[in-house]
Design a protein around this motif. Structure first.
Motif: not given
Length: 82
Positions: A51-55, A57-58, A71-73, A76-77
């Motif tokens: 689920r995290v790899m779909n969008r 995350l910051v 800030e760490i962005a 994911g693909t």
């Protein structure tokens, strides 16, 4: 780590009292339960990661020493479906 079960011996061999057999069976049951729990945890972590790899995350964190914001962005693909 892999656990291998010993081949079962006939009950009429006269070696055991039965107490050791019960302990071994209880230990096997506990190891099997632990294995199932670890499989369930693995499935949940995999689902969250997908689920995290779909969008994107910051993560925004504040340094406790200097007070600066970081800030760490994470971009994911999703893996292609097989």
């Amino acid at each position: 780590m892999a656990f291998r079960r010993r081949p079962e011996q006939p009950a009429d061999d006269g070696k055991g009292t039965g107490s050791k057999d019960n302990e071994v069976l209880q230990l096997e049951a506990r190891v099997d339960a632990l294995d199932r729990r670890l499989d369930n945890i693995d499935s949940m972590v995999t689902a969250v990661a997908e689920r995290v790899m779909n969008r994107p995350l910051v993560i925004v964190a504040t340094c406790p020493h200097c007070g600066k914001n970081m800030e760490i962005a994470l971009m994911g693909t999703q893996k292609p479906a097989k």
